[in-house]
Design a protein around this motif. Structure first.
Motif, PDB file in Angstrom:
ATOM      1  N   LYS A  15       0.767  -1.081  -0.127  1.00 15.45           N
ATOM      2  CA  LYS A  15      -0.054  -0.019  -0.005  1.00 15.45           C
ATOM      3  C   LYS A  15       0.872   1.151   0.250  1.00 15.45           C
ATOM      4  O   LYS A  15       1.928   1.324   0.286  1.00 15.45           O
ATOM      5  N   LEU A  17      -0.295   4.969   1.342  1.00 15.77           N
ATOM      6  CA  LEU A  17      -1.334   6.155   1.793  1.00 15.77           C
ATOM      7  C   LEU A  17      -1.010   7.589   1.228  1.00 15.77           C
ATOM      8  O   LEU A  17      -0.055   8.308   1.588  1.00 15.77           O
ATOM      9  N   GLY A  21      -2.402  10.761   5.890  1.00 16.61           N
ATOM     10  CA  GLY A  21      -1.719  10.084   7.005  1.00 16.61           C
ATOM     11  C   GLY A  21      -1.850  11.135   8.147  1.00 16.61           C
ATOM     12  O   GLY A  21      -2.141  12.153   8.223  1.00 16.61           O
ATOM     13  N   TYR A  22      -2.001  10.333   9.207  1.00 16.34           N
ATOM     14  CA  TYR A  22      -2.274  10.953  10.736  1.00 16.34           C
ATOM     15  C   TYR A  22      -3.962  11.313  10.744  1.00 16.34           C
ATOM     16  O   TYR A  22      -4.637  10.730  11.668  1.00 16.34           O
ATOM     17  N   VAL A  24      -6.310  10.062   9.120  1.00 24.38           N
ATOM     18  CA  VAL A  24      -7.138   8.919   8.961  1.00 24.38           C
ATOM     19  C   VAL A  24      -7.252   8.124  10.285  1.00 24.38           C
ATOM     20  O   VAL A  24      -8.006   6.978  10.437  1.00 24.38           O
ATOM     21  N   LEU A  25      -6.498   8.368  11.386  1.00 22.68           N
ATOM     22  CA  LEU A  25      -6.513   7.684  12.717  1.00 22.68           C
ATOM     23  C   LEU A  25      -7.842   8.056  13.389  1.00 22.68           C
ATOM     24  O   LEU A  25      -8.313   7.450  14.184  1.00 22.68           O
ATOM     25  N   GLY A 215      -4.024   0.790  15.100  1.00 21.13           N
ATOM     26  CA  GLY A 215      -3.763   1.987  14.191  1.00 21.13           C
ATOM     27  C   GLY A 215      -5.044   2.050  13.375  1.00 21.13           C
ATOM     28  O   GLY A 215      -5.862   1.616  13.838  1.00 21.13           O
ATOM     29  N   SER A 216      -4.865   2.927  12.331  1.00 22.27           N
ATOM     30  CA  SER A 216      -5.916   3.249  11.535  1.00 22.27           C
ATOM     31  C   SER A 216      -6.639   1.765  10.871  1.00 22.27           C
ATOM     32  O   SER A 216      -7.736   1.909  10.366  1.00 22.27           O
ATOM     33  N   PHE A 218      -5.736   1.164   7.811  1.00 22.60           N
ATOM     34  CA  PHE A 218      -5.719   1.437   6.046  1.00 22.60           C
ATOM     35  C   PHE A 218      -5.221   0.373   5.462  1.00 22.60           C
ATOM     36  O   PHE A 218      -5.116   0.080   4.204  1.00 22.60           O
ATOM     37  N   LYS A 291      13.165   5.255  10.927  1.00 14.16           N
ATOM     38  CA  LYS A 291      12.159   5.987  10.949  1.00 14.16           C
ATOM     39  C   LYS A 291      12.252   6.785  12.299  1.00 14.16           C
ATOM     40  O   LYS A 291      12.476   6.126  13.279  1.00 14.16           O
ATOM     41  N   VAL A 296       3.872   9.055  15.548  1.00 15.15           N
ATOM     42  CA  VAL A 296       2.319   9.323  15.580  1.00 15.15           C
ATOM     43  C   VAL A 296       2.094   9.725  17.016  1.00 15.15           C
ATOM     44  O   VAL A 296       0.904  10.495  17.140  1.00 15.15           O
ATOM     45  N   GLY A 389       1.816   8.482   3.802  1.00 18.71           N
ATOM     46  CA  GLY A 389       1.857   7.768   5.063  1.00 18.71           C
ATOM     47  C   GLY A 389       2.147   8.578   6.285  1.00 18.71           C
ATOM     48  O   GLY A 389       1.864   9.749   6.302  1.00 18.71           O
ATOM     49  N   ALA A 390       3.034   8.144   7.363  1.00 15.62           N
ATOM     50  CA  ALA A 390       3.493   8.785   8.313  1.00 15.62           C
ATOM     51  C   ALA A 390       4.526   9.924   8.056  1.00 15.62           C
ATOM     52  O   ALA A 390       5.097  10.733   8.766  1.00 15.62           O
ATOM     53  N   ASP A 394      10.557   7.161   4.879  1.00 15.99           N
ATOM     54  CA  ASP A 394      10.466   6.047   4.271  1.00 15.99           C
ATOM     55  C   ASP A 394       9.806   6.464   2.763  1.00 15.99           C
ATOM     56  O   ASP A 394      10.498   7.817   2.260  1.00 15.99           O
TER      57      ASP A 394
HETATM   58  C1  LIG Z   1       0.392   7.833  10.616  1.00 13.69           C
HETATM   59  C2  LIG Z   1      -0.481   6.880   9.956  1.00 13.69           C
HETATM   60  O1  LIG Z   1      -1.965   7.452   9.619  1.00 13.69           O
HETATM   61  C3  LIG Z   1      -0.198   6.224   8.644  1.00 13.69           C
HETATM   62  C4  LIG Z   1       1.246   5.404   8.744  1.00 13.69           C
HETATM   63  O2  LIG Z   1       1.312   4.910   7.462  1.00 13.69           O
HETATM   64  P1  LIG Z   1       2.805   4.297   6.857  1.00 13.69           P
HETATM   65  O3  LIG Z   1       2.717   3.169   7.843  1.00 13.69           O
HETATM   66  O4  LIG Z   1       3.836   5.300   7.025  1.00 13.69           O
HETATM   67  O5  LIG Z   1       2.650   4.149   5.649  1.00 13.69           O
HETATM   68  C5  LIG Z   1      -0.808   5.474  11.020  1.00 13.69           C
HETATM   69  C6  LIG Z   1      -2.165   4.809  10.752  1.00 13.69           C
HETATM   70  O6  LIG Z   1      -2.964   5.236   9.995  1.00 13.69           O
HETATM   71  O7  LIG Z   1      -2.260   3.855  11.291  1.00 13.69           O
END
Ligand SMILES: C[C@@](O)(CCOP(=O)(O)O)CC(=O)O
Ligand SMILES: Nc1ncnc2c1ncn2[C@@H]1O[C@H](COP(=O)(O)OP(=O)(O)OP(=O)(O)O)[C@@H](O)[C@H]1O
Length: 460
Positions: A15, A17, A21-22, A24-25, A215-216, A218, A291, A296, A389-390, A394
């Motif tokens: 995936k 995102l 990010g954040y 979506v929590l 977590g969320s 997703f 990382k 978070v 994502g976060a 990454d």
């Molecule tokens: C920060 C967050 O919203 C996304 C983390 O995404 P990633 O693992 O960095 O792809 C945490 C989550 O949704 O569980």
């Protein structure tokens, strides 16, 4: 005599995102998530035992990595506690290397299976996990045959992750393969809405338990459903099913998976997500192997302490993220190649992410990534890019015109790219930046032909 079960294989996508990010929590917000064409595959077949020998054993292997064998004994526990699994020592001298995601997914799936077919003995099985190359920065060795799967030749724990969500794809494909192997099609069918919904619920529960946090979700949702606009489930859904071996775990897990007492309020909208025909996603991995821990937690702490400031930024970001999704769908439907509006959407999102980084003190889009994204965004044919994502270090995502010369220009720019000393924060050392061989894919989990794995499942 028990029926002979047939071998099965299931794969699930990684995936990214792209937006949300954040945010979506929180169920107030959504995440725009793309499945990727890098998949984790799980192959399962009956374990061949000597005539007359009855074992309750399941062997799991990741043949692309060194020392990646896990053997488990399993037993039905009292008080409807479900199936408990115990890792067995492969040999007396070997240390017991645990794999929490495999172990937890195994006991959750076997518990669900035993609750669905209560009077069947679970027969021994041999399971192989085979991953597409781009989950790990580790340079892979080409395999001896023409197989698309490569040999990494290092222990799993030494391979750098690229952040494509290996654990979520693994848990989903692993759970799907176990259910498809042990349950009759009338009770589990991956190709139906009910089948996917049950697989989603069971995989989310197992993934959260293995991670030790909710977590969320997703990543598991996109592993099951593929690219989608995602609204999370309420965390309370996963509060009271207990653990394997505890009183009534089996009963509670079955009702959680089948939604007989609790209703999952996850929202998946596939029609809100698309990539126009002339574009594709590209991921660039910075292989720095680090990382920032606790990102978070720190962002959520900031939101708690400064609700007004955070609320303003998140509200604006949600609007812009919705705008990005809508523009992608509009371009896709109209077949337009006019990307100015899209460029603008991405630039606004990046500006807000940097504002959030600044306000929270969390390097969501760190200076090094700002520079990388700026360099890439100047390449003709690149519409824009974000830290997905976060964020942090990454792989970054780019939206680019789907043309070979554009891809070549990006590869060339990355080969020459170095962090400008003036912005080098010294927080991390950026390794070689490289383009991963992945792009978006709409489809989620699917059954695969078990014959495609060749040498990876035979004789390992
Ligand atoms: C920060 C967050 O919203 C996304 C983390 O995404 P990633 O693992 O960095 O792809 C945490 C989550 O949704 O569980
Ligand atoms: N090929 C594999 N075979 C067995 N287990 C694997 C394999 N790949 C990943 N895993 C499991 O997944 C874990 C990595 O999951 P983790 O959630 O830390 O990272 P990720 O999901 O790849 O990345 P991110 O969450 O940043 O997107 C490993 O420690 C291992 O337990």
């Amino acid at each position: 005599m028990a029926a002979v079960l047939s071998r099965k294989a299931v794969s699930a996508p990684g995936k990214v995102l792209l937006a949300g990010g954040y945010l979506v929590l929180d169920r107030e917000h959504t995440g725009l998530v793309f499945g990727l064409d890098a998949r984790i595959h799980v192959h399962i077949e009956p374990l061949q035992t000597s005539q007359g020998v009855v074992l309750s054993e399941i062997i799991v292997k990741s043949p692309q990595f060194l020392e990646a064998n896990w053997e488990y004994g399993y037993r039905l526990t009292e008080g409807e506690g479900g199936i408990a699994v115990t890792q067995l020592r492969v040999s007396a001298d070997d240390p017991l290397l645990r794999n929490a995601f495999v172990e937890t997914a195994l006991s959750y799936a076997l518990t669900y299976i035993s609750s669905s077919v209560p009077h069947h003995l679970i027969q021994p099985a041999s399971i192989s996990i085979i991953a597409d190359t781009d989950y790990y920065s580790q340079p892979a060795k080409r395999s001896v045959s023409s197989s698309r799967f490569l040999n990494f030749d290092v222990p799993l724990w030494d391979a750098h992750k690229t952040g494509l969500g290996s654990s979520a794809a693994l848990v989903t494909a692993f759970t799907g393969a176990l259910l498809a192997h042990y349950l009759p099609k009338s009770q589990f069918d991956l190709t139906t809405d009910t089948g996917r919904q049950r697989l989603h619920n069971l995989s989310q529960a197992a993934h959260c338990a293995a991670q030790g946090k909710v977590g969320s979700g997703f990543d598991v949702a996109s592993a099951v459903y593929g690219s989608c606009l995602y609204k999370r489930f309420s965390p309370s859904v996963l509060q009271s099913h207990g653990e394997p071996g505890t009183l009534l775990f089996s009963k509670k897990l079955k009702s959680l998976v089948e939604e007989t007492s609790v209703k999952w309020d996850t929202e998946i909208v596939k029609s809100a997500v698309d990539i126009p025909k002339g574009l594709r996603l590209v991921m660039c991995d910075v292989d720095c192997g680090s990382k920032t821990p606790g990102m978070v937690k720190k962002v959520l702490q900031w939101r708690k302490e400064k609700p007004e400031e955070a609320g303003k930024i998140w509200g604006e970001l949600q609007k812009r993220n919705d705008g990005l999704a809508a523009e992608l769908v509009r371009l896709s439907k109209s077949n337009s190649t006019e990307y100015a509006e899209l460029r603008e959407c991405i630039a606004k999102i990046r500006a807000l992410i940097r504002e959030m980084s600044e306000a929270s003190g969390v390097p969501i889009e760190p200076e090094e990534q700002t520079q990388l994204l700026d360099t890439c965004s100047r390449i003709p044919g690149v519409v824009g890019g974000v830290v997905p994502g976060a964020g942090g270090y990454d792989a970054v995502s780019l939206l680019v015109e789907n043309k070979p010369d554009v891809i070549e220009s990006i590869k060339k720019a990355l080969a020459d790219w170095k962090v400008n000393e003036k912005v080098d924060t010294g927080a991390v050392t950026i390794g070689k930046v490289s383009m991963l061989d992945v792009r978006e894919e709409m489809e989620g989990v699917r059954l695969e032909d078990p014959a495609i794995y060749g040498e990876w499942v035979e004789g390992h």
